[in-house]
Design an enzyme around this catalytic site. Structure first.
Site, mmCIF file in Angstrom:
data_model
loop_
_atom_site.group_PDB
_atom_site.id
_atom_site.type_symbol
_atom_site.label_atom_id
_atom_site.label_comp_id
_atom_site.label_asym_id
_atom_site.label_seq_id
_atom_site.Cartn_x
_atom_site.Cartn_y
_atom_site.Cartn_z
ATOM 1 N N ASP A 212 17.855 -16.150 39.763
ATOM 2 C CA ASP A 212 16.618 -16.148 40.546
ATOM 3 C C ASP A 212 16.353 -14.692 40.917
ATOM 4 O O ASP A 212 16.892 -14.155 41.881
ATOM 5 C CB ASP A 212 16.794 -17.027 41.796
ATOM 6 C CG ASP A 212 15.533 -17.084 42.644
ATOM 7 O OD1 ASP A 212 14.674 -16.195 42.503
ATOM 8 O OD2 ASP A 212 15.408 -18.023 43.441
ATOM 9 N N GLU A 305 22.893 -14.571 52.382
ATOM 10 C CA GLU A 305 21.803 -15.313 51.748
ATOM 11 C C GLU A 305 22.055 -16.765 52.103
ATOM 12 O O GLU A 305 22.835 -17.457 51.467
ATOM 13 C CB GLU A 305 21.817 -15.071 50.232
ATOM 14 C CG GLU A 305 20.529 -15.467 49.578
ATOM 15 C CD GLU A 305 20.403 -16.952 49.336
ATOM 16 O OE1 GLU A 305 20.058 -17.700 50.309
ATOM 17 O OE2 GLU A 305 20.669 -17.380 48.214
ATOM 18 N N GLU A 314 20.303 -27.120 54.888
ATOM 19 C CA GLU A 314 21.692 -26.624 54.758
ATOM 20 C C GLU A 314 22.231 -26.082 56.065
ATOM 21 O O GLU A 314 23.431 -25.987 56.251
ATOM 22 C CB GLU A 314 21.852 -25.485 53.738
ATOM 23 C CG GLU A 314 21.926 -25.915 52.321
ATOM 24 C CD GLU A 314 22.204 -24.733 51.397
ATOM 25 O OE1 GLU A 314 23.105 -23.942 51.678
ATOM 26 O OE2 GLU A 314 21.494 -24.634 50.380
ATOM 27 N N HIS A 455 14.203 -20.530 43.023
ATOM 28 C CA HIS A 455 14.969 -21.784 42.938
ATOM 29 C C HIS A 455 14.752 -22.648 44.186
ATOM 30 O O HIS A 455 15.157 -23.800 44.218
ATOM 31 C CB HIS A 455 16.461 -21.502 42.715
ATOM 32 C CG HIS A 455 17.191 -21.037 43.930
ATOM 33 N ND1 HIS A 455 17.035 -19.775 44.467
ATOM 34 C CD2 HIS A 455 18.072 -21.667 44.740
ATOM 35 C CE1 HIS A 455 17.793 -19.653 45.536
ATOM 36 N NE2 HIS A 455 18.451 -20.797 45.725
HETATM 37 N N1 SAH Z 1 25.958 -14.525 48.752
HETATM 38 C C1 SAH Z 1 25.983 -15.216 47.503
HETATM 39 C C2 SAH Z 1 26.088 -16.731 47.669
HETATM 40 C C3 SAH Z 1 25.009 -17.357 48.501
HETATM 41 S S1 SAH Z 1 25.110 -19.109 48.549
HETATM 42 C C4 SAH Z 1 24.761 -14.853 46.708
HETATM 43 O O1 SAH Z 1 23.828 -14.305 47.298
HETATM 44 O O2 SAH Z 1 24.713 -15.116 45.524
HETATM 45 C C5 SAH Z 1 25.870 -19.399 50.109
HETATM 46 C C6 SAH Z 1 27.382 -19.267 50.091
HETATM 47 O O3 SAH Z 1 27.807 -19.331 51.436
HETATM 48 C C7 SAH Z 1 28.107 -20.392 49.381
HETATM 49 O O4 SAH Z 1 29.006 -19.836 48.445
HETATM 50 C C8 SAH Z 1 28.839 -21.148 50.474
HETATM 51 O O5 SAH Z 1 30.101 -21.628 50.065
HETATM 52 C C9 SAH Z 1 28.992 -20.077 51.535
HETATM 53 N N2 SAH Z 1 29.061 -20.559 52.920
HETATM 54 C C10 SAH Z 1 28.165 -21.342 53.561
HETATM 55 N N3 SAH Z 1 28.521 -21.545 54.829
HETATM 56 C C11 SAH Z 1 29.693 -20.884 55.012
HETATM 57 C C12 SAH Z 1 30.574 -20.737 56.112
HETATM 58 N N4 SAH Z 1 30.299 -21.310 57.286
HETATM 59 N N5 SAH Z 1 31.694 -20.026 55.950
HETATM 60 C C13 SAH Z 1 31.986 -19.467 54.747
HETATM 61 N N6 SAH Z 1 31.188 -19.575 53.672
HETATM 62 C C14 SAH Z 1 30.046 -20.259 53.792
#
Ligand code: SAH
Length: 507
Positions: A212, A305, A314, A455
Protein backbone atom coordinates in the site's frame (compact mmCIF):
# COMPACT_ATOMS: atom_id res chain seq x y z
CA UNK A 1 -23.62 -9.28 42.50
CA UNK A 2 -26.61 -11.34 41.44
CA UNK A 3 -28.76 -12.94 44.04
CA UNK A 4 -28.44 -16.67 44.06
CA UNK A 5 -31.70 -18.45 43.39
CA UNK A 6 -33.31 -19.72 46.52
CA UNK A 7 -32.64 -23.43 46.62
CA UNK A 8 -35.41 -24.67 48.77
CA UNK A 9 -38.26 -23.47 46.63
CA UNK A 10 -36.67 -24.37 43.34
CA UNK A 11 -36.07 -28.10 43.73
CA UNK A 12 -39.04 -30.42 43.79
CA UNK A 13 -39.25 -33.91 45.15
CA UNK A 14 -35.57 -34.47 45.71
CA UNK A 15 -35.48 -37.57 47.83
CA UNK A 16 -33.16 -38.02 50.74
CA UNK A 17 -29.76 -38.78 49.44
CA UNK A 18 -28.47 -41.01 52.16
CA UNK A 19 -29.85 -43.04 54.94
CA UNK A 20 -28.83 -42.63 58.51
CA UNK A 21 -26.22 -45.40 58.17
CA UNK A 22 -24.36 -43.38 55.58
CA UNK A 23 -24.51 -40.45 57.86
CA UNK A 24 -23.12 -42.47 60.71
CA UNK A 25 -20.43 -43.72 58.42
CA UNK A 26 -19.50 -40.14 57.60
CA UNK A 27 -19.49 -39.26 61.26
CA UNK A 28 -17.21 -42.20 61.96
CA UNK A 29 -14.79 -41.42 59.17
CA UNK A 30 -11.51 -39.85 59.95
CA UNK A 31 -11.30 -36.32 58.95
CA UNK A 32 -7.66 -36.19 57.91
CA UNK A 33 -7.82 -32.78 56.31
CA UNK A 34 -9.02 -31.03 59.34
CA UNK A 35 -7.90 -33.22 62.25
CA UNK A 36 -5.15 -30.89 63.42
CA UNK A 37 -7.34 -27.87 63.39
CA UNK A 38 -9.23 -26.23 66.11
CA UNK A 39 -12.78 -25.69 64.93
CA UNK A 40 -14.92 -23.17 66.83
CA UNK A 41 -18.38 -24.55 67.61
CA UNK A 42 -21.32 -22.86 65.91
CA UNK A 43 -23.23 -22.36 69.14
CA UNK A 44 -20.87 -22.18 72.13
CA UNK A 45 -17.34 -21.07 72.96
CA UNK A 46 -15.75 -24.49 72.59
CA UNK A 47 -13.16 -25.24 69.94
CA UNK A 48 -12.98 -28.83 68.81
CA UNK A 49 -10.25 -30.78 67.10
CA UNK A 50 -11.90 -31.60 63.77
CA UNK A 51 -14.88 -30.79 61.59
CA UNK A 52 -16.57 -34.14 62.20
CA UNK A 53 -16.04 -33.83 65.96
CA UNK A 54 -17.48 -30.34 65.83
CA UNK A 55 -20.61 -31.51 64.08
CA UNK A 56 -20.88 -34.46 66.49
CA UNK A 57 -20.67 -32.00 69.38
CA UNK A 58 -23.22 -29.65 67.72
CA UNK A 59 -25.64 -32.52 67.40
CA UNK A 60 -25.09 -33.96 70.90
CA UNK A 61 -25.00 -30.70 72.87
CA UNK A 62 -27.07 -28.30 70.76
CA UNK A 63 -29.42 -30.57 68.85
CA UNK A 64 -28.00 -29.34 65.52
CA UNK A 65 -27.91 -32.01 62.82
CA UNK A 66 -26.15 -30.45 59.85
CA UNK A 67 -27.04 -33.26 57.44
CA UNK A 68 -30.73 -32.91 58.34
CA UNK A 69 -30.68 -29.20 57.66
CA UNK A 70 -28.80 -29.56 54.39
CA UNK A 71 -31.31 -32.13 53.24
CA UNK A 72 -34.32 -30.26 54.57
CA UNK A 73 -33.40 -27.09 52.71
CA UNK A 74 -31.73 -28.90 49.82
CA UNK A 75 -28.66 -26.78 50.28
CA UNK A 76 -25.94 -26.83 47.69
CA UNK A 77 -22.40 -25.70 48.51
CA UNK A 78 -23.36 -22.03 48.40
CA UNK A 79 -26.47 -22.55 50.51
CA UNK A 80 -24.45 -24.51 53.06
CA UNK A 81 -21.70 -21.87 53.24
CA UNK A 82 -24.26 -19.12 53.68
CA UNK A 83 -26.02 -21.07 56.43
CA UNK A 84 -22.78 -21.57 58.39
CA UNK A 85 -21.85 -17.89 58.04
CA UNK A 86 -25.38 -16.88 59.00
CA UNK A 87 -25.21 -18.95 62.19
CA UNK A 88 -21.81 -17.51 63.05
CA UNK A 89 -22.91 -13.92 62.27
CA UNK A 90 -26.25 -13.89 64.02
CA UNK A 91 -25.40 -16.43 66.74
CA UNK A 92 -28.97 -17.58 66.28
CA UNK A 93 -30.50 -20.35 68.36
CA UNK A 94 -31.27 -23.86 67.23
CA UNK A 95 -34.99 -23.01 67.53
CA UNK A 96 -34.61 -20.24 64.95
CA UNK A 97 -32.87 -22.60 62.59
CA UNK A 98 -35.41 -25.35 62.98
CA UNK A 99 -38.28 -22.94 62.43
CA UNK A 100 -36.88 -21.78 59.05
CA UNK A 101 -38.73 -23.12 56.07
CA UNK A 102 -40.06 -22.19 52.67
CA UNK A 103 -38.60 -19.80 50.16
CA UNK A 104 -37.33 -17.10 52.44
CA UNK A 105 -34.36 -18.66 54.19
CA UNK A 106 -32.79 -16.01 56.41
CA UNK A 107 -29.33 -16.75 54.96
CA UNK A 108 -30.30 -16.42 51.30
CA UNK A 109 -28.51 -13.08 50.92
CA UNK A 110 -25.07 -13.17 49.28
CA UNK A 111 -23.68 -11.19 52.18
CA UNK A 112 -23.40 -14.56 53.93
CA UNK A 113 -20.94 -15.81 51.31
CA UNK A 114 -18.26 -13.86 53.18
CA UNK A 115 -16.54 -16.05 55.77
CA UNK A 116 -17.05 -14.87 59.33
CA UNK A 117 -13.94 -16.71 60.52
CA UNK A 118 -10.87 -16.63 58.31
CA UNK A 119 -10.15 -20.14 56.95
CA UNK A 120 -13.19 -21.53 58.73
CA UNK A 121 -12.71 -25.33 58.47
CA UNK A 122 -16.49 -25.77 58.40
CA UNK A 123 -16.52 -23.98 55.05
CA UNK A 124 -13.91 -26.23 53.53
CA UNK A 125 -15.98 -29.33 53.15
CA UNK A 126 -18.10 -30.61 50.33
CA UNK A 127 -21.84 -30.63 51.02
CA UNK A 128 -22.05 -34.01 49.37
CA UNK A 129 -19.85 -35.31 52.19
CA UNK A 130 -22.54 -34.28 54.61
CA UNK A 131 -25.40 -36.00 52.90
CA UNK A 132 -23.77 -39.26 51.97
CA UNK A 133 -20.83 -41.11 50.56
CA UNK A 134 -20.99 -41.63 46.79
CA UNK A 135 -19.92 -45.23 47.13
CA UNK A 136 -23.10 -45.93 49.04
CA UNK A 137 -25.17 -44.88 46.07
CA UNK A 138 -25.17 -48.14 44.17
CA UNK A 139 -28.80 -47.81 43.48
CA UNK A 140 -29.37 -46.51 39.95
CA UNK A 141 -32.35 -44.43 40.98
CA UNK A 142 -30.21 -42.62 43.54
CA UNK A 143 -27.71 -41.85 40.80
CA UNK A 144 -30.52 -40.65 38.59
CA UNK A 145 -31.75 -38.41 41.35
CA UNK A 146 -28.25 -37.08 41.83
CA UNK A 147 -27.93 -36.42 38.14
CA UNK A 148 -31.28 -34.65 38.21
CA UNK A 149 -30.15 -32.54 41.12
CA UNK A 150 -26.89 -31.72 39.35
CA UNK A 151 -28.86 -30.68 36.30
CA UNK A 152 -31.08 -28.51 38.41
CA UNK A 153 -28.04 -26.95 40.05
CA UNK A 154 -26.55 -26.32 36.64
CA UNK A 155 -29.74 -24.73 35.45
CA UNK A 156 -29.78 -22.48 38.50
CA UNK A 157 -26.13 -21.62 37.92
CA UNK A 158 -26.96 -20.69 34.32
CA UNK A 159 -29.81 -18.63 35.62
CA UNK A 160 -27.49 -16.88 38.05
CA UNK A 161 -25.02 -16.30 35.27
CA UNK A 162 -27.74 -14.80 33.14
CA UNK A 163 -28.79 -12.52 36.00
CA UNK A 164 -25.17 -11.54 36.50
CA UNK A 165 -24.86 -10.74 32.80
CA UNK A 166 -27.99 -8.60 32.88
CA UNK A 167 -26.66 -6.91 36.01
CA UNK A 168 -23.29 -6.18 34.40
CA UNK A 169 -25.00 -4.96 31.23
CA UNK A 170 -26.98 -2.62 33.46
CA UNK A 171 -23.72 -1.33 34.89
CA UNK A 172 -22.35 -0.40 31.50
CA UNK A 173 -25.52 1.43 30.50
CA UNK A 174 -26.00 5.03 31.41
CA UNK A 175 -29.33 6.04 32.84
CA UNK A 176 -30.24 7.40 29.39
CA UNK A 177 -29.71 3.97 27.91
CA UNK A 178 -26.54 4.81 26.02
CA UNK A 179 -23.48 2.62 26.36
CA UNK A 180 -20.57 3.54 28.55
CA UNK A 181 -17.04 2.96 27.39
CA UNK A 182 -16.13 -0.65 26.66
CA UNK A 183 -12.68 -0.07 28.14
CA UNK A 184 -9.28 -0.33 26.59
CA UNK A 185 -7.75 -3.20 24.65
CA UNK A 186 -5.02 -3.01 27.29
CA UNK A 187 -7.49 -4.77 29.56
CA UNK A 188 -7.91 -7.74 27.22
CA UNK A 189 -6.45 -11.00 28.45
CA UNK A 190 -3.77 -12.51 26.26
CA UNK A 191 -6.06 -15.36 25.17
CA UNK A 192 -8.82 -12.88 24.29
CA UNK A 193 -6.45 -11.05 21.96
CA UNK A 194 -4.72 -14.11 20.53
CA UNK A 195 -6.66 -14.13 17.26
CA UNK A 196 -5.83 -10.48 16.70
CA UNK A 197 -2.10 -10.98 17.04
CA UNK A 198 -2.01 -14.26 15.17
CA UNK A 199 -3.62 -12.50 12.18
CA UNK A 200 -0.52 -10.29 12.13
CA UNK A 201 1.77 -13.32 12.35
CA UNK A 202 1.32 -14.21 8.67
CA UNK A 203 3.43 -12.49 6.05
CA UNK A 204 0.47 -11.77 3.74
CA UNK A 205 -1.06 -8.98 5.82
CA UNK A 206 2.33 -7.26 6.02
CA UNK A 207 2.82 -7.70 2.28
CA UNK A 208 -0.53 -6.00 1.71
CA UNK A 209 0.42 -3.11 4.02
CA UNK A 210 3.91 -2.68 2.56
CA UNK A 211 2.48 -2.71 -0.98
CA UNK A 212 0.00 0.00 0.00
CA UNK A 213 2.17 2.80 -1.35
CA UNK A 214 -0.07 5.62 -0.16
CA UNK A 215 0.39 4.36 3.37
CA UNK A 216 4.02 3.28 3.38
CA UNK A 217 5.39 6.11 1.25
CA UNK A 218 3.64 8.65 3.48
CA UNK A 219 5.50 7.30 6.50
CA UNK A 220 8.73 7.16 4.52
CA UNK A 221 8.36 10.68 3.12
CA UNK A 222 7.51 12.06 6.54
CA UNK A 223 10.62 10.49 8.09
CA UNK A 224 13.09 11.09 5.25
CA UNK A 225 11.71 14.57 4.71
CA UNK A 226 11.93 15.57 8.38
CA UNK A 227 15.21 14.09 9.58
CA UNK A 228 15.53 16.88 12.18
CA UNK A 229 12.64 15.18 14.04
CA UNK A 230 14.70 11.97 14.29
CA UNK A 231 18.34 13.05 14.43
CA UNK A 232 19.96 11.56 17.57
CA UNK A 233 16.55 10.76 19.04
CA UNK A 234 15.27 7.67 20.82
CA UNK A 235 12.30 6.37 18.86
CA UNK A 236 9.65 3.84 19.83
CA UNK A 237 7.84 1.98 17.04
CA UNK A 238 4.59 0.63 18.50
CA UNK A 239 3.61 -2.49 16.56
CA UNK A 240 6.69 -2.64 14.35
CA UNK A 241 5.55 -5.60 12.20
CA UNK A 242 8.32 -6.25 9.65
CA UNK A 243 10.27 -3.33 11.10
CA UNK A 244 9.77 -1.02 8.13
CA UNK A 245 9.03 2.12 10.17
CA UNK A 246 11.91 1.35 12.56
CA UNK A 247 14.25 1.14 9.58
CA UNK A 248 12.95 4.41 8.11
CA UNK A 249 13.59 6.01 11.53
CA UNK A 250 17.09 4.53 11.73
CA UNK A 251 17.89 5.84 8.24
CA UNK A 252 16.55 9.24 9.32
CA UNK A 253 19.27 9.53 11.96
CA UNK A 254 17.65 8.13 15.11
CA UNK A 255 20.18 7.28 17.81
CA UNK A 256 18.18 4.30 19.01
CA UNK A 257 14.97 2.71 17.74
CA UNK A 258 12.95 0.26 19.81
CA UNK A 259 10.40 -1.78 17.90
CA UNK A 260 7.77 -3.74 19.83
CA UNK A 261 5.33 -6.26 18.43
CA UNK A 262 3.37 -9.05 20.02
CA UNK A 263 2.87 -11.01 16.83
CA UNK A 264 5.27 -13.63 15.50
CA UNK A 265 6.16 -11.36 12.61
CA UNK A 266 8.73 -9.78 14.87
CA UNK A 267 11.01 -12.80 14.38
CA UNK A 268 11.10 -11.89 10.69
CA UNK A 269 11.71 -8.28 11.67
CA UNK A 270 14.78 -9.44 13.62
CA UNK A 271 16.17 -11.13 10.50
CA UNK A 272 15.27 -8.13 8.35
CA UNK A 273 17.04 -5.70 10.67
CA UNK A 274 20.16 -7.90 10.68
CA UNK A 275 20.00 -8.29 6.89
CA UNK A 276 20.16 -4.51 6.64
CA UNK A 277 22.94 -4.14 9.25
CA UNK A 278 20.77 -2.01 11.50
CA UNK A 279 20.97 -4.16 14.62
CA UNK A 280 23.23 -1.66 16.38
CA UNK A 281 20.49 0.98 16.17
CA UNK A 282 17.26 -1.04 16.25
CA UNK A 283 16.28 -3.17 19.23
CA UNK A 284 13.27 -5.43 18.75
CA UNK A 285 11.17 -6.73 21.59
CA UNK A 286 8.43 -9.32 21.32
CA UNK A 287 5.43 -8.59 23.51
CA UNK A 288 2.44 -6.34 24.03
CA UNK A 289 3.48 -2.75 24.45
CA UNK A 290 1.31 -2.70 27.57
CA UNK A 291 3.40 -5.47 29.13
CA UNK A 292 6.99 -5.32 27.89
CA UNK A 293 9.88 -3.76 29.78
CA UNK A 294 11.63 -1.26 27.55
CA UNK A 295 15.41 -0.81 27.91
CA UNK A 296 14.84 2.95 28.32
CA UNK A 297 12.77 5.07 30.69
CA UNK A 298 11.57 7.56 28.09
CA UNK A 299 11.59 8.03 24.32
CA UNK A 300 11.63 11.23 22.24
CA UNK A 301 9.40 10.10 19.40
CA UNK A 302 6.70 7.47 19.03
CA UNK A 303 5.83 6.24 15.55
CA UNK A 304 3.09 3.77 14.83
CA UNK A 305 0.84 2.65 12.06
CA UNK A 306 -2.22 1.82 14.10
CA UNK A 307 -5.08 2.87 11.82
CA UNK A 308 -7.91 0.44 11.11
CA UNK A 309 -11.04 0.54 8.98
CA UNK A 310 -12.98 3.75 9.62
CA UNK A 311 -9.80 4.78 11.47
CA UNK A 312 -10.68 3.32 14.84
CA UNK A 313 -11.48 -0.32 14.03
CA UNK A 314 -8.93 -2.57 15.85
CA UNK A 315 -8.57 0.01 18.63
CA UNK A 316 -4.82 -0.09 18.30
CA UNK A 317 -4.73 3.62 19.09
CA UNK A 318 -5.47 2.54 22.67
CA UNK A 319 -2.01 0.93 22.72
CA UNK A 320 -0.34 4.01 21.26
CA UNK A 321 -2.03 6.17 23.90
CA UNK A 322 -0.75 3.74 26.54
CA UNK A 323 2.79 3.99 25.12
CA UNK A 324 2.57 7.78 24.93
CA UNK A 325 1.42 8.16 28.52
CA UNK A 326 3.98 5.66 29.81
CA UNK A 327 7.08 6.35 27.72
CA UNK A 328 6.98 9.68 25.91
CA UNK A 329 9.42 12.25 27.34
CA UNK A 330 8.19 15.79 27.98
CA UNK A 331 8.28 17.66 24.71
CA UNK A 332 8.27 14.43 22.71
CA UNK A 333 5.88 13.72 19.81
CA UNK A 334 3.67 10.95 18.50
CA UNK A 335 3.42 10.50 14.71
CA UNK A 336 1.11 10.62 12.89
CA UNK A 337 0.02 13.49 15.07
CA UNK A 338 -3.44 14.23 13.68
CA UNK A 339 -6.22 12.24 12.07
CA UNK A 340 -9.73 13.13 10.97
CA UNK A 341 -12.78 11.01 10.22
CA UNK A 342 -15.19 12.21 7.52
CA UNK A 343 -18.58 11.28 6.15
CA UNK A 344 -20.25 11.95 2.81
CA UNK A 345 -23.60 11.00 1.26
CA UNK A 346 -23.72 8.33 -1.44
CA UNK A 347 -26.28 7.83 -4.22
CA UNK A 348 -25.91 4.43 -5.84
CA UNK A 349 -29.35 2.98 -6.50
CA UNK A 350 -27.98 0.09 -8.50
CA UNK A 351 -25.80 -1.11 -5.67
CA UNK A 352 -28.56 -0.49 -3.13
CA UNK A 353 -30.98 -2.57 -5.20
CA UNK A 354 -28.41 -5.34 -5.49
CA UNK A 355 -27.81 -5.45 -1.75
CA UNK A 356 -31.15 -4.45 -0.22
CA UNK A 357 -34.09 -4.63 -2.67
CA UNK A 358 -32.70 -8.01 -3.81
CA UNK A 359 -34.24 -9.62 -0.73
CA UNK A 360 -37.75 -8.45 -1.69
CA UNK A 361 -37.99 -11.03 -4.43
CA UNK A 362 -35.62 -13.98 -4.39
CA UNK A 363 -36.85 -16.44 -7.03
CA UNK A 364 -40.39 -15.30 -6.22
CA UNK A 365 -39.93 -15.36 -2.42
CA UNK A 366 -39.49 -12.45 -0.06
CA UNK A 367 -36.74 -12.61 2.54
CA UNK A 368 -37.25 -9.53 4.73
CA UNK A 369 -35.21 -10.96 7.60
CA UNK A 370 -32.17 -11.17 5.31
CA UNK A 371 -32.53 -7.49 4.54
CA UNK A 372 -32.53 -6.82 8.27
CA UNK A 373 -29.28 -8.78 8.55
CA UNK A 374 -27.56 -6.98 5.67
CA UNK A 375 -28.16 -3.36 6.71
CA UNK A 376 -26.43 -3.38 10.13
CA UNK A 377 -23.10 -4.58 8.77
CA UNK A 378 -21.01 -1.71 7.53
CA UNK A 379 -19.31 -2.68 4.26
CA UNK A 380 -15.61 -2.09 3.71
CA UNK A 381 -15.16 -1.54 -0.04
CA UNK A 382 -13.72 0.82 -2.58
CA UNK A 383 -16.45 3.26 -3.54
CA UNK A 384 -16.79 4.74 -7.02
CA UNK A 385 -16.03 8.45 -6.43
CA UNK A 386 -18.82 9.51 -8.81
CA UNK A 387 -21.41 8.01 -6.45
CA UNK A 388 -20.57 10.59 -3.76
CA UNK A 389 -23.44 13.11 -3.75
CA UNK A 390 -22.46 15.58 -1.03
CA UNK A 391 -19.57 17.60 0.19
CA UNK A 392 -17.65 15.68 2.86
CA UNK A 393 -17.92 16.66 6.48
CA UNK A 394 -15.39 16.02 9.22
CA UNK A 395 -17.09 14.31 12.15
CA UNK A 396 -14.04 13.96 14.41
CA UNK A 397 -10.48 15.28 14.64
CA UNK A 398 -8.02 13.38 16.80
CA UNK A 399 -4.79 14.86 18.12
CA UNK A 400 -2.63 11.83 18.88
CA UNK A 401 -0.49 13.81 21.29
CA UNK A 402 -3.38 14.67 23.57
CA UNK A 403 -6.35 12.40 22.88
CA UNK A 404 -7.46 10.15 25.74
CA UNK A 405 -9.28 6.83 25.55
CA UNK A 406 -12.60 8.54 26.17
CA UNK A 407 -12.03 10.68 23.06
CA UNK A 408 -12.11 7.53 20.92
CA UNK A 409 -15.84 7.15 21.57
CA UNK A 410 -17.91 10.12 20.58
CA UNK A 411 -21.16 11.54 19.27
CA UNK A 412 -21.10 14.17 16.58
CA UNK A 413 -23.83 16.17 14.80
CA UNK A 414 -23.20 16.77 11.13
CA UNK A 415 -24.72 18.35 8.05
CA UNK A 416 -24.20 16.90 4.60
CA UNK A 417 -24.44 19.51 1.85
CA UNK A 418 -26.03 17.63 -1.05
CA UNK A 419 -24.64 18.37 -4.51
CA UNK A 420 -26.97 16.31 -6.77
CA UNK A 421 -30.74 15.77 -7.18
CA UNK A 422 -30.96 12.07 -6.51
CA UNK A 423 -31.61 9.31 -3.99
CA UNK A 424 -29.24 9.04 -1.03
CA UNK A 425 -28.69 5.31 -0.53
CA UNK A 426 -25.79 5.22 1.92
CA UNK A 427 -23.19 7.22 3.79
CA UNK A 428 -19.49 6.67 3.29
CA UNK A 429 -16.88 7.03 6.03
CA UNK A 430 -13.13 7.47 5.60
CA UNK A 431 -10.17 9.11 7.29
CA UNK A 432 -7.21 11.40 6.65
CA UNK A 433 -3.82 11.19 8.38
CA UNK A 434 -1.40 14.06 9.02
CA UNK A 435 2.30 14.27 9.90
CA UNK A 436 2.50 17.93 10.87
CA UNK A 437 3.92 18.64 14.28
CA UNK A 438 7.29 20.38 14.06
CA UNK A 439 7.70 19.18 10.47
CA UNK A 440 9.38 21.35 7.86
CA UNK A 441 7.88 19.07 5.22
CA UNK A 442 4.37 18.21 6.23
CA UNK A 443 2.94 14.99 4.85
CA UNK A 444 -0.65 13.76 4.75
CA UNK A 445 -2.66 11.06 3.07
CA UNK A 446 -6.35 10.48 2.62
CA UNK A 447 -8.47 7.37 2.28
CA UNK A 448 -11.32 9.35 0.62
CA UNK A 449 -13.14 7.84 -2.37
CA UNK A 450 -11.63 10.35 -4.82
CA UNK A 451 -8.04 9.58 -3.69
CA UNK A 452 -5.76 6.71 -4.69
CA UNK A 453 -7.21 3.63 -3.07
CA UNK A 454 -5.59 2.17 0.03
CA UNK A 455 -5.97 -1.15 1.79
CA UNK A 456 -8.37 0.62 4.17
CA UNK A 457 -10.77 1.26 1.27
CA UNK A 458 -13.86 3.11 2.55
CA UNK A 459 -16.56 2.12 5.01
CA UNK A 460 -20.11 2.20 3.67
CA UNK A 461 -23.24 2.45 5.82
CA UNK A 462 -26.28 1.40 3.76
CA UNK A 463 -29.59 3.15 4.41
CA UNK A 464 -32.54 0.78 4.61
CA UNK A 465 -34.73 3.08 2.50
CA UNK A 466 -33.17 5.58 0.08
CA UNK A 467 -33.90 9.25 0.82
CA UNK A 468 -34.79 11.68 -1.98
CA UNK A 469 -32.43 14.66 -1.83
CA UNK A 470 -32.02 17.90 -3.79
CA UNK A 471 -28.84 19.70 -4.77
CA UNK A 472 -28.12 22.43 -2.24
CA UNK A 473 -30.11 20.67 0.47
CA UNK A 474 -28.51 20.31 3.88
CA UNK A 475 -29.10 16.81 5.21
CA UNK A 476 -28.67 16.83 9.00
CA UNK A 477 -27.58 13.79 10.96
CA UNK A 478 -25.85 12.48 14.02
CA UNK A 479 -23.23 9.78 14.42
CA UNK A 480 -22.13 7.92 17.53
CA UNK A 481 -19.00 5.80 17.45
CA UNK A 482 -18.38 3.34 20.28
CA UNK A 483 -16.31 0.27 20.91
CA UNK A 484 -18.29 -2.94 20.92
CA UNK A 485 -18.37 -3.84 24.59
CA UNK A 486 -18.23 -7.54 23.72
CA UNK A 487 -15.15 -6.95 21.60
CA UNK A 488 -13.36 -3.66 22.20
CA UNK A 489 -11.48 -4.09 18.93
CA UNK A 490 -14.78 -3.83 16.98
CA UNK A 491 -16.88 -0.69 16.58
CA UNK A 492 -20.55 0.10 16.91
CA UNK A 493 -21.68 3.07 14.85
CA UNK A 494 -25.14 4.60 15.21
CA UNK A 495 -26.37 6.95 12.51
CA UNK A 496 -29.43 9.16 12.69
CA UNK A 497 -30.53 10.82 9.48
CA UNK A 498 -33.73 12.81 9.53
CA UNK A 499 -35.94 10.66 11.75
CA UNK A 500 -34.37 7.35 10.77
CA UNK A 501 -31.85 5.65 13.03
CA UNK A 502 -29.67 2.60 12.43
CA UNK A 503 -26.88 0.92 14.35
CA UNK A 504 -24.04 -0.70 12.43
CA UNK A 505 -21.15 -2.90 13.35
CA UNK A 506 -17.74 -2.38 11.79
CA UNK A 507 -15.93 -5.70 11.99
N1 SAH B 1 4.51 -0.98 11.66
C1 SAH B 1 4.28 -2.02 10.70
C2 SAH B 1 3.10 -2.91 11.08
C3 SAH B 1 1.79 -2.19 11.27
S1 SAH B 1 0.45 -3.28 11.57
C4 SAH B 1 4.08 -1.41 9.35
O1 SAH B 1 3.85 -0.20 9.28
O2 SAH B 1 4.13 -2.12 8.36
C5 SAH B 1 0.27 -3.18 13.32
C6 SAH B 1 1.22 -4.07 14.09
O3 SAH B 1 1.08 -3.73 15.46
C7 SAH B 1 0.90 -5.55 14.01
O4 SAH B 1 2.08 -6.25 13.64
C8 SAH B 1 0.45 -5.94 15.41
O5 SAH B 1 0.87 -7.23 15.79
C9 SAH B 1 1.12 -4.88 16.26
N2 SAH B 1 0.44 -4.54 17.51
C10 SAH B 1 -0.83 -4.12 17.66
N3 SAH B 1 -1.10 -3.85 18.94
C11 SAH B 1 0.03 -4.12 19.64
C12 SAH B 1 0.37 -4.05 21.01
N4 SAH B 1 -0.52 -3.65 21.92
N5 SAH B 1 1.60 -4.42 21.39
C13 SAH B 1 2.50 -4.86 20.47
N6 SAH B 1 2.23 -4.94 19.16
C14 SAH B 1 1.02 -4.56 18.73
Amino acid sequence: MAEYTDLDGAVNDVPELSDSEDEEQWMEEDDPDHSDESVPCLFCNRSISSVSETFRHCQADHGFNVADLVRKHRLDDYGYIKMINYIRTTKCSMETLVSCSGDALPWSSDEYMKPVLPDDPLLQIDVEELTGDASACDDVSVWMQRAQRAEENLSRAMDDLHKLKVFVQGLVLNSDGTQKSAGSVAELREDEDEAYFSSYGHYSIHEEMLKDKVRTESYRDFMYGNTEVFKDKVVLDVGCGTGILSMFAARSGAKQVIGVDQSEIIYHAMDIVRANNLESVITLIKGRIEEVDLPVEKVDVIISEWMGYFLLFESMLDSVIFARDRYLADGGSVYPDRCSISLAAVGDTEKHDGRVAFWDDVYGFKMPCMKKAVIPEAVVEVLQPETVISEPTVIQMLDCNSVSLSGLEFTSDFILKITVNTQCTALVGYFDVFFDRGCANKVMFSTAPHCTKTHWKQTVFLLENPITVQSGEELPGQITVRKNKKDPRALIVTLTIRDWRQTYSVQ
